[in-house]
Structure formats: structure tokens, C-alpha cells
Design a protein around this motif. Structure first.
Motif, PDB file in Angstrom:
ATOM      1  N   GLY A 133       0.889  -1.169   0.063  1.00 17.55           N
ATOM      2  CA  GLY A 133       0.045   0.060   0.012  1.00 17.55           C
ATOM      3  C   GLY A 133       1.006   1.348  -0.035  1.00 17.55           C
ATOM      4  N   ILE A 134       0.256   2.321  -0.203  1.00 14.19           N
ATOM      5  CA  ILE A 134       0.692   3.878  -0.163  1.00 14.19           C
ATOM      6  C   ILE A 134       0.102   4.428   0.735  1.00 14.19           C
ATOM      7  N   THR A 135       0.608   5.151   1.851  1.00 16.72           N
ATOM      8  CA  THR A 135      -0.006   5.770   2.840  1.00 16.72           C
ATOM      9  C   THR A 135       0.333   7.332   2.574  1.00 16.72           C
ATOM     10  N   ILE A 136      -0.525   8.208   2.625  1.00 18.25           N
ATOM     11  CA  ILE A 136      -0.626   9.582   2.416  1.00 18.25           C
ATOM     12  C   ILE A 136      -1.046  10.287   3.526  1.00 18.25           C
ATOM     13  N   PHE A 137      -0.219  11.260   4.074  1.00 13.20           N
ATOM     14  CA  PHE A 137      -0.548  12.148   5.284  1.00 13.20           C
ATOM     15  C   PHE A 137      -0.334  13.669   5.080  1.00 13.20           C
ATOM     16  N   ALA A 138      -1.124  14.282   5.620  1.00 10.24           N
ATOM     17  CA  ALA A 138      -1.158  15.996   5.610  1.00 10.24           C
ATOM     18  C   ALA A 138       0.284  16.223   6.383  1.00 10.24           C
ATOM     19  N   ALA A 139       0.968  17.316   5.980  1.00 11.45           N
ATOM     20  CA  ALA A 139       2.294  17.540   6.606  1.00 11.45           C
ATOM     21  C   ALA A 139       1.848  18.348   8.147  1.00 11.45           C
ATOM     22  N   GLY A 140       0.492  18.918   8.028  1.00 16.98           N
ATOM     23  CA  GLY A 140       0.195  19.695   9.060  1.00 16.98           C
ATOM     24  C   GLY A 140      -0.268  21.044   8.967  1.00 16.98           C
ATOM     25  N   ASN A 141      -0.841  21.649   9.404  1.00 16.52           N
ATOM     26  CA  ASN A 141      -1.348  23.248   9.149  1.00 16.52           C
ATOM     27  C   ASN A 141      -0.971  23.955  10.507  1.00 16.52           C
ATOM     28  N   ASN A 142       0.190  23.877  10.951  1.00 18.68           N
ATOM     29  CA  ASN A 142       0.552  24.570  12.285  1.00 18.68           C
ATOM     30  C   ASN A 142       1.737  25.692  11.833  1.00 18.68           C
ATOM     31  N   ASN A 143       1.925  26.171  10.671  1.00 16.40           N
ATOM     32  CA  ASN A 143       3.107  27.165  10.260  1.00 16.40           C
ATOM     33  C   ASN A 143       4.170  26.645  11.112  1.00 16.40           C
ATOM     34  N   ALA A 144       4.727  25.330  11.198  1.00 17.86           N
ATOM     35  CA  ALA A 144       5.877  25.024  12.144  1.00 17.86           C
ATOM     36  C   ALA A 144       6.438  24.019  11.196  1.00 17.86           C
ATOM     37  N   SER A 145       7.868  24.051  12.048  1.00 16.53           N
ATOM     38  CA  SER A 145       8.851  22.939  11.304  1.00 16.53           C
ATOM     39  C   SER A 145       8.680  22.101  12.673  1.00 16.53           C
ATOM     40  N   VAL A 157       3.942   9.456   2.458  1.00 16.07           N
ATOM     41  CA  VAL A 157       4.210  10.643   1.758  1.00 16.07           C
ATOM     42  C   VAL A 157       3.441  11.609   2.212  1.00 16.07           C
ATOM     43  N   ALA A 158       4.163  12.662   2.623  1.00 14.07           N
ATOM     44  CA  ALA A 158       3.725  13.881   3.257  1.00 14.07           C
ATOM     45  C   ALA A 158       3.063  15.025   2.428  1.00 14.07           C
TER      46      ALA A 158
END
Length: 173
Positions: A133-145, A157-158
Motif C-alpha cells: 500500500g501507499i500511505t499519504i498524510f497531511a504535513a500539518g497546518n501549524n505553520n511550524a517545522s 508520503v507527506a
């Protein structure tokens, strides 16, 4: 993996997986529609050229040539849960791609059971389409590293957001 997809939506009904999915919050097959899940599902699988709503990037014409959506409900308007179980269910049910628009709310936080389940999906998912399988995620929405899981995990994969100048959007990790 999100809230429940509105499986009877006229733009999505033709592309639902035959079992629809599973509600990991309630522990049953009753999918409770949730706006975010339906929106994300439409971006991917809304039928094309049918004069309804939008066209998804892989929606097809409505004659069985589009992607199939499996609703793994891990959110409601007030609660969440069942994340690890959802990956295993999806892999064992033949899913090829696990799309996730969620992540943990603090840097460095994760549940090992979820990372193990992602690894399980990547090894055992794919159904008849892929070998794994391939798993995709959001990197996030926090304006942060920093290490925002599961988006930073090596098994996924982000996806981050960019603006019209192809620069990271102000809110994206």
C-alpha cells in the motif's frame, strides 16, 4: 481515514467500495457522514462530466472506471479513535492507498501502534492494484517545522500546501 463519507451523495455513490467501510468510533458498519471526509472524497472520486458538483481527479465517468472509496471513519464531530485498527482493516480489505488528512497536535508526539499499523498497510495493502500500500498524510497546518507525526514518518508520503507562487503556504508545516 477521516470522518464518514456521505456514501449516498450523487457524485460519490457510484465510486463507493462495495462494503462502504467501517466506523471505528462506534465499532460497526454504520458510516456517519462528515463534511470534511465527503469534501476530501469528492476531490478524489467525484464523477466527471455529470453536471453535479465538482469533478474528482480520479472519478471516472460513472461506469465503473473511477477509483473506489472505502470509508474508514476515525472521526466524528466530537470524538476520534481506532486509527491503528483502520489501517489494518483497510489493508486486509484490499485498499491500495490510505489517505489521511489528520496528524498529531504536538511536535514529536505519536503512537507506536499507529506507526506499526502504517507499516502493516504498506506491506499488506495494495489489493489487486499494487504490491503493497501507499500511505499519504497531511504535513500539518501549524505553520511550524519539526517532526509532526505521522506526516514525518518514513513510511508515508507527506503533502504540504503551497501558494500560487509555489511557495509554502503560511499555515503549512
Amino acid at each position: 481515514m477521516d470522518g464518514g463519507i456521505k456514501y449516498d451523495h450523487p457524485d460519490l455513490a457510484g465510486n463507493m467500495w462495495q462494503g462502504r467501510g467501517y466506523n471505528f468510533i462506534n465499532g460497526n458498519t454504520t458510516i456517519t457522514p462528515y463534511f470534511h471526509a465527503t469534501h476530501v472524497a469528492g476531490t478524489i472520486a467525484a464523477l466527471t462530466n455529470n453536471n453535479i458538483g465538482v469533478s474528482g481527479i480520479a472519478g471516472g465517468s460513472g461506469s465503473g472506471d473511477g477509483v473506489r472509496l472505502m470509508s474508514c471513519q476515525v472521526f466524528t464531530a466530537t470524538t476520534s479513535g481506532g486509527f491503528a485498527q483502520a489501517f489494518i482493516y483497510a489493508a486486509d480489505s484490499g485498499a491500495a492507498i490510505a489517505q489521511n488528512s489528520w496528524g498529531y497536535t504536538s511536535v514529536g508526539v505519536y503512537e507506536q501502534s499507529v506507526l506499526n499499523a502504517i507499516d502493516y498497510f504498506n506491506r499488506n495493502g495494495g489489493g489487486t492494484v499494487l504490491s503493497g500500500g501507499i500511505t499519504i498524510f497531511a504535513a500539518g497546518n501549524n505553520n511550524a517545522s519539526g517532526k509532526w507525526y505521522p506526516g514525518c514518518y518514513s513510511g508515508v508520503v507527506a503533502v504540504a500546501a503551497t501558494n500560487n507562487n509555489d511557495v509554502r503556504s503560511y499555515y503549512s508545516n
